[in-house]
Design an enzyme around this catalytic site. Structure first.
Site, PDB file in Angstrom:
ATOM      1  N   SER A  83       0.802  -1.224   0.000  1.00  0.00           N
ATOM      2  CA  SER A  83       0.000   0.000   0.000  1.00  0.00           C
ATOM      3  C   SER A  83       0.837   1.278   0.000  1.00  0.00           C
ATOM      4  O   SER A  83       0.447   2.272  -0.616  1.00  0.00           O
ATOM      5  CB  SER A  83      -0.966  -0.004   1.185  1.00  0.00           C
ATOM      6  N   CYS A 188      -0.062  -3.640  10.768  1.00  0.00           N
ATOM      7  CA  CYS A 188       0.734  -3.798   9.557  1.00  0.00           C
ATOM      8  C   CYS A 188       1.782  -4.884   9.759  1.00  0.00           C
ATOM      9  O   CYS A 188       2.436  -4.947  10.798  1.00  0.00           O
ATOM     10  CB  CYS A 188       1.396  -2.473   9.184  1.00  0.00           C
ATOM     11  N   ASP A 195      -4.264  -1.143  12.061  1.00  0.00           N
ATOM     12  CA  ASP A 195      -5.222  -1.111  10.954  1.00  0.00           C
ATOM     13  C   ASP A 195      -6.600  -1.375  11.541  1.00  0.00           C
ATOM     14  O   ASP A 195      -6.824  -2.410  12.168  1.00  0.00           O
ATOM     15  CB  ASP A 195      -4.896  -2.182   9.904  1.00  0.00           C
ATOM     16  N   GLY A 257      -2.820   7.000   4.428  1.00  0.00           N
ATOM     17  CA  GLY A 257      -2.116   7.582   3.301  1.00  0.00           C
ATOM     18  C   GLY A 257      -3.027   7.832   2.109  1.00  0.00           C
ATOM     19  O   GLY A 257      -2.592   7.757   0.960  1.00  0.00           O
TER      20      GLY A 257
END
Length: 281
Positions: A83, A188, A195, A257
């Protein structure tokens, strides 16, 4: 073969603002699937539904353009896209002059398809939709449909995946249910950053114990794995432990992000769920 440790995750990265397809960092799906008992033929279908909220480029006169990008990446692709590399790649459009949205789409489709199928002949095609400014106001917000598991007052003591918590009553008549929880959290695989997500489980077959299912979802809280891998682990644990006749697992993770990732896996082919964001996204 790329590994997560070789990616830009957890490292200081220069933000390239001119188009560079080489920023994409594909990772093979096979190794993590082997961990959960998935061989060369997976027992599921589905896709990863991505939304890019920070897509911008310049028109030929240098005026910035903005759009949302919706990507549908088939789970049959041998690679997934890490990602952060996806984010860096999308940012590389920022100061790039392109004729129109059609050229942006063409570059996105070509670059991502090459990365996803790298080393193999392309199979299932990737879906791509650009939502332009005049369409922003029509974008919906909706929570996952289903009975809320979070209503249950359960004691939680497991914070790494505990499939032994899953059980189903095979002596009772089969049922069809859709169950939802907003308590999914994992980390992550590389950085350990949290997350956050919501998960929907739709199944037919022996009734799954709801308390145990909620405790199982909570047990991902300290688990390090990518979004796509967590959903496939949930699918496989339910498929092997509870043995439903049909099963679909759909998770919507909050964005990071400027990207959200929403994996969907199902035992039977059919229409994908609509890529509609939730309130937390």
């Amino acid at each position: 073969m790329n590994t997560p440790e070789q990616s830009q995750l957890g490292k200081s990265s220069a933000y390239v603002d001119t188009y560079d397809a080489g920023l994409l960092f594909p990772l093979p799906r096979a190794a993590k699937r082997a961990e959960i008992g998935v061989g060369s033929t997976a027992p599921f279908f589905g896709a990863d539904l991505w939304t890019g909220y920070e897509l911008s480029w310049l028109n030929l006169r240098g005026k910035p353009q903005v759009a949302l990008a919706q990507f549908t990446i088939p789970c049959e692709t041998p690679q997934l896209i890490e990602s952060k590399s996806f984010k860096l790649y999308l940012n590389s459009f920022n100061n790039t002059r392109l004729a129109d949205a059609g050229e942006v789409k063409a570059r996105l489709r070509a670059d991502l398809s090459e990365a996803l199928w790298r080393g193999q002949a392309p199979g299932a095609s990737m879906g791509l939709n650009l939502v332009l400014q005049e369409q922003f106001d029509a974008q919906a917000v909706h929570e996952l449909d289903g009975q809320l598991l979070d209503r249950l007052d359960v004691e939680c003591t497991h914070y790494t995946p505990a499939p032994e918590l899953l059980r189903a009553d095979h002596d009772a008549p089969p049922v069809s249910e859709t169950l939802v929880s907003h308590l999914l959290k994992s980390n992550c695989l590389v950085t350990g950053q949290p997350d956050w997500g919501s998960v929907q489980i739709r199944y037919s077959g022996a009734q799954i114990d709801q308390a145990g299912l909620l405790q199982y979802i909570v047990s991902f809280r300290n688990h390090n794995e990518f979004h796509e891998q967590c959903v496939e682990r949930i699918f496989m644990d339910l498929w092997t432990r509870c043995r439903p006749l049909k099963l679909a697992v759909y998770a919507r993770y909050t964005r990071r992000g400027g990207l959200d990732i929403n994996p969907f896996r199902t035992s039977h082919p059919g229409a994908l769920p609509p890529n509609v964001r939730s309130a937390r996204q």
